[in-house]
Design a protein around this motif. Structure first.
Motif, PDB file in Angstrom:
ATOM      1  N   GLY A 115       0.926  -1.157  -0.069  1.00  0.00           N
ATOM      2  CA  GLY A 115      -0.059   0.048   0.129  1.00  0.00           C
ATOM      3  C   GLY A 115       0.784   1.112   0.022  1.00  0.00           C
ATOM      4  N   ALA A 116       0.634   2.357   0.757  1.00  0.00           N
ATOM      5  CA  ALA A 116       1.223   3.531   1.050  1.00  0.00           C
ATOM      6  C   ALA A 116       2.467   3.413   1.929  1.00  0.00           C
ATOM      7  CB  ALA A 116       0.213   4.643   1.279  1.00  0.00           C
ATOM      8  N   GLY A 117       2.723   2.010   2.597  1.00  0.00           N
ATOM      9  CA  GLY A 117       3.820   1.916   3.243  1.00  0.00           C
ATOM     10  C   GLY A 117       3.905   2.269   4.748  1.00  0.00           C
ATOM     11  N   SER A 118       2.633   1.927   5.340  1.00  0.00           N
ATOM     12  CA  SER A 118       2.312   1.864   6.676  1.00  0.00           C
ATOM     13  C   SER A 118       3.430   0.896   7.444  1.00  0.00           C
ATOM     14  CB  SER A 118       0.913   1.486   7.120  1.00  0.00           C
ATOM     15  OG  SER A 118       0.058   2.446   6.845  1.00  0.00           O
ATOM     16  N   LYS A 124      11.241   0.829   9.296  1.00  0.00           N
ATOM     17  CA  LYS A 124      12.475   1.225   8.603  1.00  0.00           C
ATOM     18  C   LYS A 124      13.774   1.533   9.396  1.00  0.00           C
ATOM     19  CE  LYS A 124      10.987   6.139   7.678  1.00  0.00           C
ATOM     20  NZ  LYS A 124      10.759   6.861   6.659  1.00  0.00           N
ATOM     21  N   GLY A 125      13.364   2.012  10.716  1.00  0.00           N
ATOM     22  CA  GLY A 125      14.545   2.454  11.440  1.00  0.00           C
ATOM     23  C   GLY A 125      15.329   0.994  11.821  1.00  0.00           C
ATOM     24  N   PHE A 126      14.562  -0.193  11.713  1.00  0.00           N
ATOM     25  CA  PHE A 126      15.574  -1.250  12.180  1.00  0.00           C
ATOM     26  C   PHE A 126      16.244  -1.976  10.811  1.00  0.00           C
ATOM     27  CE2 PHE A 126      11.957  -0.914  14.996  1.00  0.00           C
ATOM     28  CZ  PHE A 126      12.386  -1.259  16.501  1.00  0.00           C
ATOM     29  N   SER A 127      15.679  -1.764   9.858  1.00  0.00           N
ATOM     30  CA  SER A 127      16.138  -2.597   8.658  1.00  0.00           C
ATOM     31  C   SER A 127      17.434  -2.029   8.069  1.00  0.00           C
ATOM     32  CB  SER A 127      14.948  -2.693   7.867  1.00  0.00           C
ATOM     33  OG  SER A 127      14.685  -1.551   7.055  1.00  0.00           O
ATOM     34  N   LYS A 128      17.976  -2.748   7.333  1.00  0.00           N
ATOM     35  CA  LYS A 128      19.172  -2.350   6.560  1.00  0.00           C
ATOM     36  C   LYS A 128      18.903  -1.841   5.536  1.00  0.00           C
ATOM     37  CE  LYS A 128      23.373  -4.340   4.316  1.00  0.00           C
ATOM     38  NZ  LYS A 128      24.420  -5.264   4.249  1.00  0.00           N
ATOM     39  N   ALA A 144       7.985   6.275  -3.278  1.00  0.00           N
ATOM     40  CA  ALA A 144       9.318   6.740  -4.002  1.00  0.00           C
ATOM     41  C   ALA A 144       9.641   8.225  -3.292  1.00  0.00           C
ATOM     42  CB  ALA A 144       9.027   7.068  -5.316  1.00  0.00           C
ATOM     43  N   GLU A 145       8.674   9.029  -2.966  1.00  0.00           N
ATOM     44  CA  GLU A 145       9.015  10.421  -2.108  1.00  0.00           C
ATOM     45  C   GLU A 145       9.678  10.106  -0.750  1.00  0.00           C
ATOM     46  OE1 GLU A 145       5.128  12.315  -1.789  1.00  0.00           O
ATOM     47  OE2 GLU A 145       5.200  12.781  -4.052  1.00  0.00           O
ATOM     48  N   LYS A 146       9.151   8.750  -0.239  1.00  0.00           N
ATOM     49  CA  LYS A 146       9.821   8.436   1.204  1.00  0.00           C
ATOM     50  C   LYS A 146      11.153   7.692   1.100  1.00  0.00           C
ATOM     51  CE  LYS A 146       5.582   7.496   3.214  1.00  0.00           C
ATOM     52  NZ  LYS A 146       4.434   6.537   4.310  1.00  0.00           N
ATOM     53  N   GLY A 147      11.490   7.358  -0.320  1.00  0.00           N
ATOM     54  CA  GLY A 147      12.854   6.874  -0.553  1.00  0.00           C
ATOM     55  C   GLY A 147      12.933   5.518  -0.504  1.00  0.00           C
TER      56      GLY A 147
END
Length: 304
Positions: A115-118, A124-128, A144-147
């Protein structure tokens, strides 16, 4: 409407090739959000071997359907990312209660059908590195805006990440895809050796389907869900895709008040607070449904 007798001579099951089925539901199905149902009746058949339930495919071009706005408007009333977060951010609590966070530490992960990435936003702070796989073009722009490194389908991600993903997650997606086994095989190909998949899907053995087969059936069965899985069926499709060490994790999302409200009102009312229902009663209710596999949701953990 229902028959417990096997039907022989039908077309073969698309999952396992069996020719024996039983009819589990005949009636209207939901078209999008609650309150929109089909005018015609549909027959849903359960394979007597793999136990997968199939809905006749009502979508001519599935790839275009999921990439465009129609799908999200039917499911969420909108293809806007803000609406997605409003509806789905809270669901990540239940997803994280199954996965935890420690498994993602310094790992390359992929969220398929994100989805929109919830969920990705939460870990994302945990993952490489986090890979987003999502066909909706509006959501891909937001991702894409979120990187996030984003792809429409697993097949596209395989060009860059074959045998490279440590952990894949896919929540409430398997029931939507045209070929569940192929979908899972492609995820299998993404994973490193002994890579892990965590997946979820509605439970086809939901207790309310027994208690209210018609009223709940026309809510539960819906155009956007092509397949329905109980614990046996989920294990079967994961095995066929090559996964090993499969663990089914039952999960019930609603308290006893929701069940009573359905029996009384014959429609979704949410988790209704009732004076006589204590927290302990709700805990026992959910635990018993999970123990007996009559809960409303199933998760599975599996390894390559």
């Amino acid at each position: 409407k229902l028959s417990s007798k096997a039907l022989v001579g039908c077309s073969a099951c698309e999952i396992c090739g069996c020719f024996e089925f039983e009819i589990v539901y005949v009636g209207p199905i939901r078209l999008g959000r609650f309150g929109h149902v089909s005018e015609e009746d549909y027959q849903l058949r359960k394979c007597c071997s793999c136990e997968v339930i199939a809905l006749p495919n009502l979508i001519e071009d599935i790839a275009s359907y999921y990439k465009g706005d129609n799908y999200r408007q039917e499911v969420d009333d909108s293809s806007d990312s803000s609406r997605f977060y409003q509806l789905h951010d809270g669901e990540q609590i239940q997803n994280l209660s199954i996965t935890g966070t420690s498994i993602f530490r310094d790992k390359i992960i992929a969220d398929i059908g994100c989805g929109a990435g919830s969920f990705l936003d939460g870990i994302k702070g945990f993952s490489k590195k986090a890979i987003a796989i999502e066909p909706s073009q509006n959501f891909k722009t937001k991702l894409a805006e979120k990187g996030y490194d984003s792809y429409s389908y697993v097949s596209e991600a395989l060009e860059h990440y074959r045998s490279s993903i440590d952990i894949a997650v896919s929540f409430s997606v398997l029931e939507h895809v045209s070929d569940p086994v192929l979908f899972l095989k492609e995820i299998h190909d993404l994973l490193v050796s002994r890579g892990k998949l965590v997946i979820s899907t509605p439970n086809a053995n939901d207790i309310l389907l027994d208690q209210l087969p018609d009223d709940y059936g026309k809510f539960f069965y819906r155009k956007a869900h092509l397949w329905y899985f109980n614990s046996t069926a989920l294990q079967v499709v994961l095995n066929l895709a090559g996964f090993k060490s499969i663990k089914i994790v039952p999960y019930h999302r609603f308290g006893l008040g929701n069940f009573i409200a359905w029996l009384q009102e014959k429609k979704p009312m949410g988790d209704i607070d009732m004076e006589f229902i204590s927290g302990a009663m709700n805990s026992v209710w959910c635990a018993e449904l999970e123990r007996s596999l009559r809960c409303d949701y199933l998760f599975a953990e599996a390894y390559k």
